[in-house]
Design a protein around this motif. Structure first.
Motif, PDB file in Angstrom:
ATOM      1  N   LEU A  43       0.964  -1.179  -0.031  1.00 53.27           N
ATOM      2  CA  LEU A  43      -0.042   0.008  -0.110  1.00 53.27           C
ATOM      3  C   LEU A  43       0.908   1.322  -0.205  1.00 53.27           C
ATOM      4  CD1 LEU A  43      -2.441   1.376   0.284  1.00 53.27           C
ATOM      5  CD2 LEU A  43      -2.554   1.139   2.921  1.00 53.27           C
ATOM      6  N   ILE A  44       0.748   2.084  -1.029  1.00 54.35           N
ATOM      7  CA  ILE A  44       1.328   3.482  -0.892  1.00 54.35           C
ATOM      8  C   ILE A  44       0.296   4.553  -0.485  1.00 54.35           C
ATOM      9  CG2 ILE A  44       2.448   5.167  -2.458  1.00 54.35           C
ATOM     10  CD1 ILE A  44       3.039   2.615  -4.446  1.00 54.35           C
ATOM     11  N   VAL A  45       0.984   5.092   0.569  1.00 51.20           N
ATOM     12  CA  VAL A  45      -0.050   6.285   1.151  1.00 51.20           C
ATOM     13  C   VAL A  45       0.733   7.518   0.831  1.00 51.20           C
ATOM     14  CG1 VAL A  45      -1.354   7.106   3.108  1.00 51.20           C
ATOM     15  CG2 VAL A  45      -0.802   4.772   2.799  1.00 51.20           C
ATOM     16  N   GLU A  46       0.227   8.387  -0.104  1.00 47.38           N
ATOM     17  CA  GLU A  46       1.235   9.586  -0.448  1.00 47.38           C
ATOM     18  C   GLU A  46       0.468  10.349  -1.124  1.00 47.38           C
ATOM     19  OE1 GLU A  46       3.477  12.338  -1.568  1.00 47.38           O
ATOM     20  OE2 GLU A  46       4.585  10.698  -0.908  1.00 47.38           O
ATOM     21  N   ASP A  47       0.480  11.916  -0.614  1.00 48.04           N
ATOM     22  CA  ASP A  47      -0.636  12.924  -1.206  1.00 48.04           C
ATOM     23  C   ASP A  47      -0.200  13.517  -2.493  1.00 48.04           C
ATOM     24  OD1 ASP A  47       1.488  14.084  -0.005  1.00 48.04           O
ATOM     25  OD2 ASP A  47       0.252  15.850   0.571  1.00 48.04           O
ATOM     26  N   GLU A  48       0.874  13.271  -2.885  1.00 46.64           N
ATOM     27  CA  GLU A  48       1.297  13.672  -4.253  1.00 46.64           C
ATOM     28  C   GLU A  48       0.896  12.516  -5.192  1.00 46.64           C
ATOM     29  OE1 GLU A  48       5.194  15.187  -4.804  1.00 46.64           O
ATOM     30  OE2 GLU A  48       5.445  15.515  -2.653  1.00 46.64           O
ATOM     31  N   ALA A  94       1.033  11.952  -8.507  1.00 46.18           N
ATOM     32  CA  ALA A  94       1.794  11.760  -9.804  1.00 46.18           C
ATOM     33  C   ALA A  94       3.074  10.824  -9.125  1.00 46.18           C
ATOM     34  CB  ALA A  94       2.874  12.938 -10.138  1.00 46.18           C
ATOM     35  N   LEU A  95       3.622  11.092  -7.880  1.00 44.68           N
ATOM     36  CA  LEU A  95       4.404  10.396  -7.346  1.00 44.68           C
ATOM     37  C   LEU A  95       4.088   8.952  -6.669  1.00 44.68           C
ATOM     38  CD1 LEU A  95       7.437  10.058  -6.015  1.00 44.68           C
ATOM     39  CD2 LEU A  95       6.661  10.834  -4.060  1.00 44.68           C
ATOM     40  N   ALA A  96       2.890   8.959  -6.251  1.00 40.67           N
ATOM     41  CA  ALA A  96       2.347   7.754  -5.976  1.00 40.67           C
ATOM     42  C   ALA A  96       2.170   6.642  -7.030  1.00 40.67           C
ATOM     43  CB  ALA A  96       0.849   8.044  -5.140  1.00 40.67           C
ATOM     44  N   THR A 126      -3.043   2.360  -3.799  1.00 41.65           N
ATOM     45  CA  THR A 126      -2.767   3.558  -3.674  1.00 41.65           C
ATOM     46  C   THR A 126      -3.623   4.427  -2.698  1.00 41.65           C
ATOM     47  OG1 THR A 126      -3.380   4.273  -5.609  1.00 41.65           O
ATOM     48  CG2 THR A 126      -0.936   3.891  -5.605  1.00 41.65           C
ATOM     49  N   ALA A 127      -3.413   5.321  -1.981  1.00 46.44           N
ATOM     50  CA  ALA A 127      -4.211   6.145  -1.324  1.00 46.44           C
ATOM     51  C   ALA A 127      -3.585   7.421  -1.274  1.00 46.44           C
ATOM     52  CB  ALA A 127      -4.686   5.823   0.161  1.00 46.44           C
ATOM     53  N   TYR A 128      -4.483   8.748  -1.318  1.00 49.39           N
ATOM     54  CA  TYR A 128      -3.812   9.872  -1.402  1.00 49.39           C
ATOM     55  C   TYR A 128      -4.189  10.811  -0.495  1.00 49.39           C
ATOM     56  CZ  TYR A 128      -3.905   8.225  -6.603  1.00 49.39           C
ATOM     57  OH  TYR A 128      -3.650   7.477  -7.634  1.00 49.39           O
ATOM     58  N   ASP A 129      -4.413  10.353   0.626  1.00 46.59           N
ATOM     59  CA  ASP A 129      -4.834  10.942   1.934  1.00 46.59           C
ATOM     60  C   ASP A 129      -4.825  10.146   3.170  1.00 46.59           C
ATOM     61  OD1 ASP A 129      -7.541  10.307   2.733  1.00 46.59           O
ATOM     62  OD2 ASP A 129      -8.045  11.116   0.860  1.00 46.59           O
ATOM     63  N   GLY A 130      -4.427  10.596   4.202  1.00 49.56           N
ATOM     64  CA  GLY A 130      -4.283   9.851   5.469  1.00 49.56           C
ATOM     65  C   GLY A 130      -5.819   9.105   5.770  1.00 49.56           C
ATOM     66  N   ASP A 131      -6.618   9.632   5.546  1.00 48.23           N
ATOM     67  CA  ASP A 131      -7.864   9.100   6.150  1.00 48.23           C
ATOM     68  C   ASP A 131      -8.310   7.837   5.246  1.00 48.23           C
ATOM     69  OD1 ASP A 131     -10.435   8.919   7.682  1.00 48.23           O
ATOM     70  OD2 ASP A 131     -11.458   9.463   5.835  1.00 48.23           O
ATOM     71  N   ASN A 132      -8.034   7.836   3.959  1.00 46.31           N
ATOM     72  CA  ASN A 132      -8.393   6.559   3.013  1.00 46.31           C
ATOM     73  C   ASN A 132      -7.198   5.603   3.278  1.00 46.31           C
ATOM     74  OD1 ASN A 132      -9.539   5.428   1.202  1.00 46.31           O
ATOM     75  ND2 ASN A 132      -8.302   6.031  -0.445  1.00 46.31           N
ATOM     76  N   GLY A 133      -5.928   6.246   3.256  1.00 44.82           N
ATOM     77  CA  GLY A 133      -4.667   5.317   4.032  1.00 44.82           C
ATOM     78  C   GLY A 133      -4.868   4.460   5.018  1.00 44.82           C
TER      79      GLY A 133
END
Length: 218
Positions: A4-9, A11-13, A29-36
């Motif tokens: 699992l990648i938890v990253e708010d960028e 493009a990078l994720a 992938t998750a783009y915010d902490g709540d979803n991650g």
């Protein structure tokens, strides 16, 4: 291996996810902490790549929650733009298993993910072998009786999980969780297609057997 990648960028994720999938890993992938945090507690991941500075729920809070959750066995690789010694110490103190400052070299990230995955479950030999099959996860190579096998990433992943079981049956649920990501429809029949292709490439005599009502074994 499931990551699992938890990253708010985004493009990078997405770049990291694409690269790790090319390594044969199943990646969400998750783009915010709540979803991650929600995904990390619902699915059984081997490794979580966790950005520290996340919106909604901070990476520190996620790390702390996962480190104290008995049902979560994932290893945590924390990413951050802050790379001082104090920052690394703080991240490890929160429960992270490894710490990588940005910017980082992609090959180093892959090596760290592999190292953490080896620690996420029972120890297994670096080279897996059974019934004339030899599979080297690090070199991404597989052979049968000395004959090289040209496997797709999913075929390689399924074979690796079957060999790790050392003859014990492996459930279809386990294979789907470890080799595919959360976007897979479990009723799609894709596992049967991959197993069919794998059997054909392994050749005769058959070594990949169906366990009715459960899954497969070698």
């Amino acid at each position: 291996m499931r990551v699992l990648i938890v990253e708010d960028e985004p493009a990078l994720a997405d770049i990291l996810a694409e690269g790790l999938r090319a390594e044969g890993m199943a990646v969400d992938t998750a783009y915010d902490g709540d979803n991650g945090l929600e995904m990390a507690t619902v699915h059984g991941y081997d490794v979580i790549i966790l950005d520290r500075d996340l919106p909604l729920v901070h990476g520190d809070e996620i790390c702390r929650a996962l480190a104290t959750a008995p049902e979560t066995n994932a290893r945590i690789l924390m990413l951050t733009a802050a790379g001082t010694v104090d920052d690394r110490v703080d991240g490890l103190a929160l429960g992270a298993d490894d710490y990588l400052p940005k910017p980082f070299a992609y090959p180093e990230l892959v090596a760290r993910v592999h190292a953490l995955a080896r620690r996420s479950g029972p120890a297994s030999p670096p080279v897996l072998s059974r019934a004339g099959l030899v599979l080297d996860p690090r070199r991404r190579s597989a052979s049968r009786d000395g004959r090289a096998l040209d496997l797709t990433p999913k075929e390689f992943g399924v074979l690796a999980e079957l060999l790790r079981a050392d003859g014990a049956p492996v459930s279809t649920v386990h294979l789907l969780e470890k080799v595919w990501d959360a976007n897979l429809d479990p009723f799609s029949g894709v596992l049967k297609v991959v197993v069919h292709g794998l059997r054909r490439k392994l050749g005769d005599p058959p070594v990949l057997h169906t366990v009715p009502g459960h899954g497969y074994r070698i």
